[in-house]
Design an enzyme around this catalytic site. Sequence first.
Site, PDB file in Angstrom:
ATOM      1  N   VAL A  60      38.020  29.719  57.748  1.00  0.00           N
ATOM      2  CA  VAL A  60      37.229  29.010  56.735  1.00  0.00           C
ATOM      3  C   VAL A  60      36.495  29.936  55.770  1.00  0.00           C
ATOM      4  O   VAL A  60      35.995  29.477  54.748  1.00  0.00           O
ATOM      5  CB  VAL A  60      36.188  28.067  57.392  1.00  0.00           C
ATOM      6  N   TYR A  61      36.401  31.215  56.066  1.00  0.00           N
ATOM      7  CA  TYR A  61      35.651  32.105  55.185  1.00  0.00           C
ATOM      8  C   TYR A  61      36.341  32.205  53.827  1.00  0.00           C
ATOM      9  O   TYR A  61      37.481  32.669  53.726  1.00  0.00           O
ATOM     10  CB  TYR A  61      35.507  33.498  55.782  1.00  0.00           C
ATOM     11  N   SER A  62      35.628  31.763  52.813  1.00  0.00           N
ATOM     12  CA  SER A  62      36.128  31.778  51.430  1.00  0.00           C
ATOM     13  C   SER A  62      37.528  31.170  51.341  1.00  0.00           C
ATOM     14  O   SER A  62      38.417  31.699  50.669  1.00  0.00           O
ATOM     15  CB  SER A  62      36.124  33.207  50.869  1.00  0.00           C
ATOM     16  N   LYS A  88      39.021  32.938  63.662  1.00  0.00           N
ATOM     17  CA  LYS A  88      38.475  31.734  64.302  1.00  0.00           C
ATOM     18  C   LYS A  88      39.144  30.472  63.758  1.00  0.00           C
ATOM     19  O   LYS A  88      39.710  30.467  62.661  1.00  0.00           O
ATOM     20  CB  LYS A  88      36.965  31.641  64.058  1.00  0.00           C
TER      21      LYS A  88
END
Length: 323
Positions: A60-62, A88
Site C-alpha cells: 500500500v505504500y504510495s 506486507k
Amino acid sequence: MNTLNLGKSGLKVSKLCLGCMTYGLPDRGNHAWTLNEEQSRPFIQRALELGINFFDTANVYSDGTSEEITGRALRDFAVRDEVVIATKVHGRMRPGPNGQGLSRKAIFAEIDASLRRLGTDYVDLYQIHRFDAATPLEETLEALHDVVKAGKARYIGASSMYAWQFAKALFLADLHGWTRFVSMQNHYNLLYREEEREMMGLCADQGIGVIPWSPLARGRLTRDWDETTERAQTDEFGKTLYVPSDRQIVERVAQVAQGRGVSRAQVALAWMLSKPFISAPIIGASKPHHLDDAVAALELKLSAAEIAELEAGYVPHPVAGFS
C-alpha cells in the site's frame, strides 16, 4: 554492521532495518511527503554501504510505487540473496470486495503483485499489515503457509494487533503444522510503550523477532515539541498516535542528548536498542544524517540512570496504531 537471527528463525538480519515507506511517488497514495525515485535511490545505496541488509516496504505504500522503487534500487545496488526484503499485505489495493484484507483470494493476488513490482521471485519476509477480523484466522494462516510452500516467501511476519490475537495465530499455526510467524512489527518508541504490557513478553517467550515501526515517533523525538515538518502537517495517521503529555519525554530526550553531545535521534534509538526484546528497529531516512545517526546509535550505550530519566515521565496511552 553486526547481524542477528530474527527471533528464533535462522534468518540473519542487520540490527537496523531501512523502512522504505519514505520512497514512493508523491502523487500516488496518501503520502504526499515521499521522495521520488531519483531522490530515494541514494538512501538505499548508502544503507547498503553501511551494512544494512534488511529493507521493509508494503504493497500500500504510495500505491505500490514504494515496492517498485525499492526493488529496482536493490537489483542495481545489491546481490539478491545477500539482502532481506520484507513487504506486507492487508490494505486496499484495488476496488471491489476482494481488493483488501487477508482472505485466501486477496493474499494470493497480492503476493504475485508485490513480486512483480519488486522484480523478484520471492520475498524474504511476508507480513500481514494488520489483523483482519472479517476473515477466519485459519484461512489467513493456511494461505500464508501455502505462499511459503510455493517458494514465494521464505518467512512470514505480523504487524500491529492485540497480543491475544497474535497468541491465537501462533497456537493455530502450531496446531495445524502451518508456517509460524517469526516476527512482530509493532508500534513502539519512548512516547508509546503500551506494547510492553503484553506483546513484548509474548514475543520474548515465543522467540519472535521484534522490529518496531516509528522508533522515533515520526520524528517527534528528534525535534522540539512545537516544531513541525511538511510530513507532520500532512500525515493524518501520525496525528492520531501521540498526546500532549508526551512533550515531557521529548524534553528529556533533548536533555540527555545535550549532556552526551549527540543527536536526539541517537538517544531515542539507543534507548530502544537497550531493550533485550528488540531485534531491529525500522528506521526512516529522508536526509543523509538520518542514516548516520541510526548507525551511531548502535554504539551509544545509555546508563541505567539515563534510561530511568527517559522513562520517568511516561503516562499510559490509548491503544494506537492497530487500524
